[in-house]
Design a protein around this motif. Structure first.
Motif, short mmCIF file in Angstrom:
data_model
loop_
_atom_site.label_atom_id
_atom_site.label_comp_id
_atom_site.label_asym_id
_atom_site.label_seq_id
_atom_site.Cartn_x
_atom_site.Cartn_y
_atom_site.Cartn_z
N ALA A 182 0.85 -1.20 0.00
CA ALA A 182 0.00 0.00 0.00
C ALA A 182 0.88 1.24 0.00
O ALA A 182 2.06 1.19 0.36
N ILE A 240 1.34 5.06 1.43
CA ILE A 240 0.96 5.96 2.52
C ILE A 240 1.80 7.23 2.41
O ILE A 240 3.03 7.15 2.33
N GLN A 282 -1.44 9.48 -4.21
CA GLN A 282 -2.69 9.06 -4.85
C GLN A 282 -2.48 8.75 -6.33
O GLN A 282 -2.98 7.74 -6.84
N ASP A 300 -3.11 -0.05 -3.34
CA ASP A 300 -4.01 0.64 -2.41
C ASP A 300 -3.34 1.92 -1.91
O ASP A 300 -2.12 1.98 -1.77
N TYR A 301 -4.18 2.91 -1.63
CA TYR A 301 -3.68 4.15 -1.07
C TYR A 301 -4.39 4.38 0.27
O TYR A 301 -5.58 4.10 0.39
N CYS A 302 -3.65 4.88 1.24
CA CYS A 302 -4.27 5.10 2.54
C CYS A 302 -3.60 6.26 3.26
O CYS A 302 -2.38 6.33 3.34
N ASP A 303 -4.42 7.20 3.76
CA ASP A 303 -3.87 8.26 4.62
C ASP A 303 -3.69 7.64 6.00
O ASP A 303 -4.47 7.92 6.91
N GLY A 304 -2.68 6.83 6.14
CA GLY A 304 -2.56 5.99 7.33
C GLY A 304 -1.91 6.65 8.53
O GLY A 304 -1.87 6.08 9.61
N ASN A 361 -8.01 3.15 10.88
CA ASN A 361 -8.54 2.38 9.75
C ASN A 361 -7.44 1.84 8.83
O ASN A 361 -7.71 1.37 7.73
N ILE A 362 -6.20 1.92 9.27
CA ILE A 362 -5.10 1.53 8.38
C ILE A 362 -5.08 0.00 8.18
O ILE A 362 -5.16 -0.75 9.13
#
Ligand SMILES: [Zn+2]
Ligand SMILES: [Zn+2]
Length: 232
Positions: free
Chosen positions: A120, A122, A144, A153-157, A188-189
């Motif tokens: 992913a 981040i 992004q 996957d992309y996540c503002d972790g 939510n990571i």
């Protein structure tokens, strides 16, 4: 709105100001791609992989940067801080991927082998300090776009939980203290689904922010963490 902006600010090369391109071929070929370095000792390392002797349990596994922070690349990164940058960011990510495939694509090969599963992207959360008070996070936009192009996957972790001073005037050890405990992980990571992470920032300076973010991620179960930056 875009039409008006395009009229007021026509698309120009960030390097030589040539019209109708964000980054012309000449300026792209002037990006200085020096050898990649280990993120711990910053000495040469094949593919940007952390030297076996420099490996630490909660440390970065590698560092990949497009080029040296100078010339047109530096100009481009400065412009990213000031709005209206989607086109330029896309151009930069395209260049990044092109170089990545061409030069020492170690981590990229690994991702391909895994078919993207378990990986992913981040971004480093927004830098609060002066020079970026518009609330725009360029690392997040880079992340992004990169995630779309690589199919990851992309996540503002990560989030900042403490105010930090600008790192610009601080020296190595001060930077480390300034940034210590400044980040937290978002609830939510998806680390169990994607334990391998590409951590995105625009510039690698001393690496203290990226190292600290890696530490937090690994403390929460991340397996491999690579730093990917436009420049260093
Ligand atoms: Zn140019
Ligand atoms: Zn090393």
């Amino acid at each position: 709105m875009n039409l008006i902006l395009d009229f007021l600010f026509p698309k120009r090369c960030v390097g030589c100001k040539k019209l109708d391109t964000y980054f012309c071929q000449d300026c792209i070929s002037n990006i200085l791609q020096t050898d990649l370095v280990c993120p711990r000792c910053e000495k040469l390392a094949v593919g940007g992989q952390t030297h076996p002797i420099c490996k630490r349990r909660y440390g970065l596994d590698g560092l990949w940067s497009l080029g040296i922070y100078q010339g047109s690349l530096r100009e481009a990164i400065k412009q990213l801080k000031y709005g209206r940058v989607r086109g330029l960011t896309e151009a930069l990510v395209d260049i990044l991927i092109e170089y990545w495939v061409k030069y020492q694509p170690f981590v990229l090969d690994q991702i391909k082998k895994d078919q993207g599963a378990g990986w992913a992207i981040i971004p480093i959360p927004l830098h609060w300090w002066r020079g970026n008070d518009r609330g725009f996070n360029q690392s997040s936009l880079i992340g992004q776009i990169l995630s779309k192009k690589l199919g990851l996957d992309y996540c503002d972790g990560l989030k900042r939980i403490r105010y930090t001073k600008s790192q610009v005037k601080l020296k190595g050890q001060q930077r480390k203290q300034n940034i210590f405990n400044a980040f937290a992980i978002s609830p939510n990571i998806p680390i169990s689904k994607s334990p391998n992470i590409l951590l995105i920032d625009d510039v690698w300076t001393t690496g203290s922010t990226l190292r600290e973010c890696c530490y937090i991620l690994k403390r929460h179960g991340a397996k491999k963490v690579w730093a990917v930056t436009l420049a260093r």
